[in-house]
Design a protein around this motif. Sequence first.
Motif, PDB file in Angstrom:
ATOM      1  N   ILE A   1      33.816 -50.900 -26.973  1.00 45.32           N
ATOM      2  CA  ILE A   1      33.756 -52.261 -27.514  1.00 45.32           C
ATOM      3  C   ILE A   1      34.097 -53.291 -26.442  1.00 45.32           C
ATOM      4  O   ILE A   1      33.364 -54.243 -26.218  1.00 45.32           O
ATOM      5  CB  ILE A   1      34.727 -52.399 -28.711  1.00 45.32           C
ATOM      6  N   ILE A   2      35.238 -53.096 -25.757  1.00 40.41           N
ATOM      7  CA  ILE A   2      35.703 -54.112 -24.807  1.00 40.41           C
ATOM      8  C   ILE A   2      35.240 -53.865 -23.379  1.00 40.41           C
ATOM      9  O   ILE A   2      35.396 -54.720 -22.531  1.00 40.41           O
ATOM     10  CB  ILE A   2      37.244 -54.238 -24.834  1.00 40.41           C
ATOM     11  N   GLY A   3      34.688 -52.699 -23.094  1.00 41.57           N
ATOM     12  CA  GLY A   3      34.199 -52.416 -21.747  1.00 41.57           C
ATOM     13  C   GLY A   3      35.196 -51.595 -20.947  1.00 41.57           C
ATOM     14  O   GLY A   3      36.392 -51.836 -20.985  1.00 41.57           O
ATOM     15  N   SER A   4      34.695 -50.643 -20.240  1.00 42.00           N
ATOM     16  CA  SER A   4      35.539 -49.761 -19.448  1.00 42.00           C
ATOM     17  C   SER A   4      35.591 -50.239 -17.999  1.00 42.00           C
ATOM     18  O   SER A   4      34.877 -51.162 -17.606  1.00 42.00           O
ATOM     19  CB  SER A   4      34.970 -48.340 -19.491  1.00 42.00           C
ATOM     20  N   VAL A   5      36.416 -49.569 -17.234  1.00 47.32           N
ATOM     21  CA  VAL A   5      36.499 -49.858 -15.803  1.00 47.32           C
ATOM     22  C   VAL A   5      35.127 -49.633 -15.162  1.00 47.32           C
ATOM     23  O   VAL A   5      34.669 -50.436 -14.357  1.00 47.32           O
ATOM     24  CB  VAL A   5      37.575 -48.968 -15.128  1.00 47.32           C
ATOM     25  N   ALA A   6      34.458 -48.555 -15.558  1.00 46.52           N
ATOM     26  CA  ALA A   6      33.139 -48.241 -14.991  1.00 46.52           C
ATOM     27  C   ALA A   6      32.143 -49.360 -15.265  1.00 46.52           C
ATOM     28  O   ALA A   6      31.408 -49.790 -14.364  1.00 46.52           O
ATOM     29  CB  ALA A   6      32.631 -46.916 -15.558  1.00 46.52           C
ATOM     30  N   VAL A   7      32.112 -49.847 -16.490  1.00 45.38           N
ATOM     31  CA  VAL A   7      31.181 -50.920 -16.836  1.00 45.38           C
ATOM     32  C   VAL A   7      31.503 -52.177 -16.037  1.00 45.38           C
ATOM     33  O   VAL A   7      30.598 -52.852 -15.520  1.00 45.38           O
ATOM     34  CB  VAL A   7      31.221 -51.203 -18.359  1.00 45.38           C
ATOM     35  N   ARG A   8      32.776 -52.490 -15.901  1.00 46.58           N
ATOM     36  CA  ARG A   8      33.167 -53.677 -15.147  1.00 46.58           C
ATOM     37  C   ARG A   8      32.787 -53.542 -13.670  1.00 46.58           C
ATOM     38  O   ARG A   8      32.367 -54.518 -13.035  1.00 46.58           O
ATOM     39  CB  ARG A   8      34.666 -53.925 -15.314  1.00 46.58           C
ATOM     40  N   LEU A   9      32.919 -52.340 -13.103  1.00 42.92           N
ATOM     41  CA  LEU A   9      32.526 -52.118 -11.708  1.00 42.92           C
ATOM     42  C   LEU A   9      31.012 -52.286 -11.532  1.00 42.92           C
ATOM     43  O   LEU A   9      30.555 -52.882 -10.559  1.00 42.92           O
ATOM     44  CB  LEU A   9      32.962 -50.732 -11.236  1.00 42.92           C
ATOM     45  N   VAL A  10      30.252 -51.745 -12.480  1.00 40.75           N
ATOM     46  CA  VAL A  10      28.800 -51.879 -12.406  1.00 40.75           C
ATOM     47  C   VAL A  10      28.407 -53.349 -12.491  1.00 40.75           C
ATOM     48  O   VAL A  10      27.573 -53.835 -11.720  1.00 40.75           O
ATOM     49  CB  VAL A  10      28.110 -51.052 -13.514  1.00 40.75           C
ATOM     50  N   LYS A  11      29.026 -54.074 -13.417  1.00 40.24           N
ATOM     51  CA  LYS A  11      28.703 -55.496 -13.586  1.00 40.24           C
ATOM     52  C   LYS A  11      29.100 -56.323 -12.368  1.00 40.24           C
ATOM     53  O   LYS A  11      28.480 -57.351 -12.095  1.00 40.24           O
ATOM     54  CB  LYS A  11      29.395 -56.048 -14.833  1.00 40.24           C
ATOM     55  N   ALA A  12      30.121 -55.884 -11.633  1.00 39.78           N
ATOM     56  CA  ALA A  12      30.529 -56.612 -10.426  1.00 39.78           C
ATOM     57  C   ALA A  12      29.395 -56.637  -9.410  1.00 39.78           C
ATOM     58  O   ALA A  12      29.233 -57.598  -8.666  1.00 39.78           O
ATOM     59  CB  ALA A  12      31.785 -55.991  -9.809  1.00 39.78           C
ATOM     60  N   GLY A  13      28.597 -55.557  -9.362  1.00 39.47           N
ATOM     61  CA  GLY A  13      27.415 -55.511  -8.511  1.00 39.47           C
ATOM     62  C   GLY A  13      27.688 -55.588  -7.028  1.00 39.47           C
ATOM     63  O   GLY A  13      26.854 -56.066  -6.265  1.00 39.47           O
ATOM     64  N   ARG A  14      28.843 -55.121  -6.585  1.00 42.60           N
ATOM     65  CA  ARG A  14      29.178 -55.228  -5.166  1.00 42.60           C
ATOM     66  C   ARG A  14      28.913 -53.940  -4.390  1.00 42.60           C
ATOM     67  O   ARG A  14      28.836 -53.981  -3.164  1.00 42.60           O
ATOM     68  CB  ARG A  14      30.635 -55.640  -5.031  1.00 42.60           C
ATOM     69  N   TRP A  15      28.812 -52.814  -5.068  1.00 37.04           N
ATOM     70  CA  TRP A  15      28.551 -51.525  -4.439  1.00 37.04           C
ATOM     71  C   TRP A  15      27.726 -50.705  -5.426  1.00 37.04           C
ATOM     72  O   TRP A  15      27.764 -50.948  -6.620  1.00 37.04           O
ATOM     73  CB  TRP A  15      29.836 -50.724  -4.182  1.00 37.04           C
ATOM     74  N   PRO A  16      27.045 -49.687  -4.927  1.00 35.85           N
ATOM     75  CA  PRO A  16      26.439 -48.749  -5.856  1.00 35.85           C
ATOM     76  C   PRO A  16      27.576 -48.015  -6.582  1.00 35.85           C
ATOM     77  O   PRO A  16      28.532 -47.571  -5.950  1.00 35.85           O
ATOM     78  CB  PRO A  16      25.655 -47.786  -4.970  1.00 35.85           C
ATOM     79  N   VAL A  17      27.487 -47.926  -7.894  1.00 39.74           N
ATOM     80  CA  VAL A  17      28.530 -47.272  -8.690  1.00 39.74           C
ATOM     81  C   VAL A  17      27.893 -46.111  -9.424  1.00 39.74           C
ATOM     82  O   VAL A  17      26.873 -46.271 -10.094  1.00 39.74           O
ATOM     83  CB  VAL A  17      29.168 -48.246  -9.704  1.00 39.74           C
ATOM     84  N   THR A  18      28.500 -44.933  -9.290  1.00 45.67           N
ATOM     85  CA  THR A  18      28.062 -43.760 -10.035  1.00 45.67           C
ATOM     86  C   THR A  18      29.115 -43.461 -11.080  1.00 45.67           C
ATOM     87  O   THR A  18      30.290 -43.331 -10.752  1.00 45.67           O
ATOM     88  CB  THR A  18      27.885 -42.550  -9.102  1.00 45.67           C
ATOM     89  N   VAL A  19      28.688 -43.349 -12.331  1.00 49.33           N
ATOM     90  CA  VAL A  19      29.591 -43.028 -13.428  1.00 49.33           C
ATOM     91  C   VAL A  19      29.302 -41.587 -13.839  1.00 49.33           C
ATOM     92  O   VAL A  19      28.193 -41.265 -14.263  1.00 49.33           O
ATOM     93  CB  VAL A  19      29.406 -43.979 -14.629  1.00 49.33           C
ATOM     94  N   VAL A  20      30.303 -40.730 -13.708  1.00 50.59           N
ATOM     95  CA  VAL A  20      30.147 -39.319 -13.997  1.00 50.59           C
ATOM     96  C   VAL A  20      30.680 -39.055 -15.408  1.00 50.59           C
ATOM     97  O   VAL A  20      31.807 -39.442 -15.713  1.00 50.59           O
ATOM     98  CB  VAL A  20      30.919 -38.467 -12.965  1.00 50.59           C
ATOM     99  N   PRO A  21      29.871 -38.421 -16.268  1.00 53.55           N
ATOM    100  CA  PRO A  21      30.332 -38.165 -17.642  1.00 53.55           C
ATOM    101  C   PRO A  21      31.464 -37.152 -17.707  1.00 53.55           C
ATOM    102  O   PRO A  21      31.686 -36.397 -16.835  1.00 53.55           O
ATOM    103  CB  PRO A  21      29.101 -37.634 -18.354  1.00 53.55           C
TER     104      PRO A  21
END
Length: 170
Positions: A150-170
Motif C-alpha cells: 500500500i505505502i511502497g517498499s524500499v525497492a519501489v522507492r529505489l526504482v522510482k528514484a531512477g538513479r541506478w539500475p535496480v534489481t528486485v529479487v523475490p
Amino acid sequence: MASGPAVSASLEAVAEQQGAQSPHRFERGTDGPRVIVVGMDGSDSSLRAAAYAAGLARRQHALLAVVYVQPVMAAGAALGVPVAETTDEIAEDLVQIIRDATERLQGTFEVRWEFHTFRGDPYKGLVTAADELKADAVVVGASEQAGHRIIGSVAVRLVKAGRWPVTVVP
C-alpha cells in the motif's frame, strides 16, 4: 551494407589487429557494473538478493558492497530497549554469514566484497551507500511486509528514484 561472411572476416581482422596491439584478449561482459550494492537485513529475500548480487559481481568482476542499514527505532529507545546493541548484533551476524559463505566457496566462487553499515531509514541508507560507493547497480530483496503493497517498499522507492539500475529479487 555488407553482411554475412564479409562482416565476420572484417570483425576477425579487427580483433586480430587489436590482439596484436594489446596483450589483453577480448572478453564478453566486461563493460558492466564495477560496484554492485546489495541491501541486506537478514530476511530470506535479502539473503536471496545477496546471492544473486554475488553471482552478478563474480561474472562482472565487480566489487560487491553489502549494506546493512541499522534502523533507528525511536520508540524502542525511549522505552529503554537497547536498540543499538541489537542492530549491532544483527550486523555482526550478517558479516559472519557472508564470511562463512565466502570460506565455503573459496576457490570455486571468488567475489571481492565489502560490508558497510549505516543508521537510519533503509531507503535513505541505501541511497547514501550507493552514492558514496559510486554504485553502478543496486540489488534488493522484495519486501516481505504486507503493508508495503500500500505505502511502497524500499525497492519501489529505489526504482522510482531512477538513479541506478535496480534489481528486485523475490
